[in-house]
Enzyme design. Sequence first.
Site, PDB file in Angstrom:
ATOM      1  N   ASP A 192       7.509   7.186 -11.433  1.00 17.44           N
ATOM      2  CA  ASP A 192       8.414   6.135 -12.246  1.00 17.44           C
ATOM      3  C   ASP A 192       8.074   6.088 -13.917  1.00 17.44           C
ATOM      4  O   ASP A 192       8.887   6.125 -14.506  1.00 17.44           O
ATOM      5  CB  ASP A 192       8.557   4.763 -11.672  1.00 17.44           C
ATOM      6  CG  ASP A 192       9.388   3.817 -12.649  1.00 17.44           C
ATOM      7  OD1 ASP A 192      10.694   4.179 -12.721  1.00 17.44           O
ATOM      8  OD2 ASP A 192       8.711   2.770 -12.995  1.00 17.44           O
ATOM      9  N   LEU A 242       6.654  -2.693  12.156  1.00 19.09           N
ATOM     10  CA  LEU A 242       5.607  -3.034  13.162  1.00 19.09           C
ATOM     11  C   LEU A 242       4.225  -2.938  12.846  1.00 19.09           C
ATOM     12  O   LEU A 242       3.367  -3.014  13.923  1.00 19.09           O
ATOM     13  CB  LEU A 242       6.142  -1.898  14.395  1.00 19.09           C
ATOM     14  CG  LEU A 242       7.505  -1.807  15.176  1.00 19.09           C
ATOM     15  CD1 LEU A 242       7.584  -0.796  15.875  1.00 19.09           C
ATOM     16  CD2 LEU A 242       7.891  -3.021  15.529  1.00 19.09           C
ATOM     17  N   CYS A 243       3.946  -3.009  11.736  1.00 22.68           N
ATOM     18  CA  CYS A 243       2.503  -3.279  11.315  1.00 22.68           C
ATOM     19  C   CYS A 243       2.377  -4.596  11.432  1.00 22.68           C
ATOM     20  O   CYS A 243       3.079  -5.556  10.995  1.00 22.68           O
ATOM     21  CB  CYS A 243       2.471  -2.699   9.739  1.00 22.68           C
ATOM     22  SG  CYS A 243       2.191  -0.905   9.647  1.00 22.68           S
ATOM     23  N   HIS A 244       0.982  -4.883  11.707  1.00 23.24           N
ATOM     24  CA  HIS A 244       0.333  -6.304  11.747  1.00 23.24           C
ATOM     25  C   HIS A 244      -0.044  -6.709  10.387  1.00 23.24           C
ATOM     26  O   HIS A 244      -0.475  -5.918   9.448  1.00 23.24           O
ATOM     27  CB  HIS A 244      -0.497  -6.497  12.558  1.00 23.24           C
ATOM     28  CG  HIS A 244      -0.370  -6.267  14.066  1.00 23.24           C
ATOM     29  ND1 HIS A 244      -0.272  -4.924  14.477  1.00 23.24           N
ATOM     30  CD2 HIS A 244      -0.313  -7.160  15.067  1.00 23.24           C
ATOM     31  CE1 HIS A 244      -0.100  -5.008  15.985  1.00 23.24           C
ATOM     32  NE2 HIS A 244       0.063  -6.210  16.187  1.00 23.24           N
ATOM     33  N   MET A 289      -2.399   2.767   7.884  1.00 23.02           N
ATOM     34  CA  MET A 289      -1.063   2.593   7.086  1.00 23.02           C
ATOM     35  C   MET A 289      -1.256   1.892   5.830  1.00 23.02           C
ATOM     36  O   MET A 289      -0.524   2.264   4.812  1.00 23.02           O
ATOM     37  CB  MET A 289       0.109   1.475   7.855  1.00 23.02           C
ATOM     38  CG  MET A 289       0.393   2.336   9.288  1.00 23.02           C
ATOM     39  SD  MET A 289       1.099   4.036   9.050  1.00 23.02           S
ATOM     40  CE  MET A 289       2.488   3.724   8.038  1.00 23.02           C
ATOM     41  N   GLU A 290      -2.072   0.934   5.534  1.00 20.51           N
ATOM     42  CA  GLU A 290      -2.327   0.400   4.431  1.00 20.51           C
ATOM     43  C   GLU A 290      -2.804   1.270   3.336  1.00 20.51           C
ATOM     44  O   GLU A 290      -2.525   1.325   2.084  1.00 20.51           O
ATOM     45  CB  GLU A 290      -3.291  -0.731   4.402  1.00 20.51           C
ATOM     46  CG  GLU A 290      -2.792  -1.992   5.127  1.00 20.51           C
ATOM     47  CD  GLU A 290      -2.493  -1.930   6.657  1.00 20.51           C
ATOM     48  OE1 GLU A 290      -1.789  -2.790   7.212  1.00 20.51           O
ATOM     49  OE2 GLU A 290      -2.873  -1.098   7.312  1.00 20.51           O
TER      50      GLU A 290
END
Length: 161
Positions: free
Chosen positions: A127, A74-76, A112-113
């Site tokens: 990793d 739901l992120c733009h 969020m980014e």
Amino acid sequence: MSKLTHIGPDGTPRMVDIAGKAVTSRVAVAEGLLQTRSETIDLIRQGTKKGDVISVATLAGIMGAKRTADLIPLCHPLPLSGVDVEIEIDENIPGLRVTATVRTDGKTGVEMEALIAVTVACLTLYDMLKAADRGMVITAVRLLRKSGGASGDWVAEGGVE
């Protein structure tokens, strides 16, 4: 508690409508920690068979920030004006401290980014180092501060000023 903006009146998920919002300068800073053994820190300083893990993880974090809308439903999608990822060895953890700063001029924030940038960088470090230390722990991923938008500035308790 505030209303959850990603849940519609009928309880279904929705992307928030930002059409009527003003464009403002927005910045978000997030951090996360990768706890390692002291021997793993020594290996990072010497260089690994996979190359300079800090440089690779820095690039991965930047790429992650750019792909946030592809990962979080739901992120733009946002035009980012800048992404900085800093990775520092911190003997007190022991391990690595990852900090991401994301900037845009837009109608919605970049929290969020910044969080994705930190998480992807930590996962990349894991990793690249797992052959030497499978017991590493990614921890304390959090937003430190954000500025811009209708809700104004916010700083986490114990965060950066």
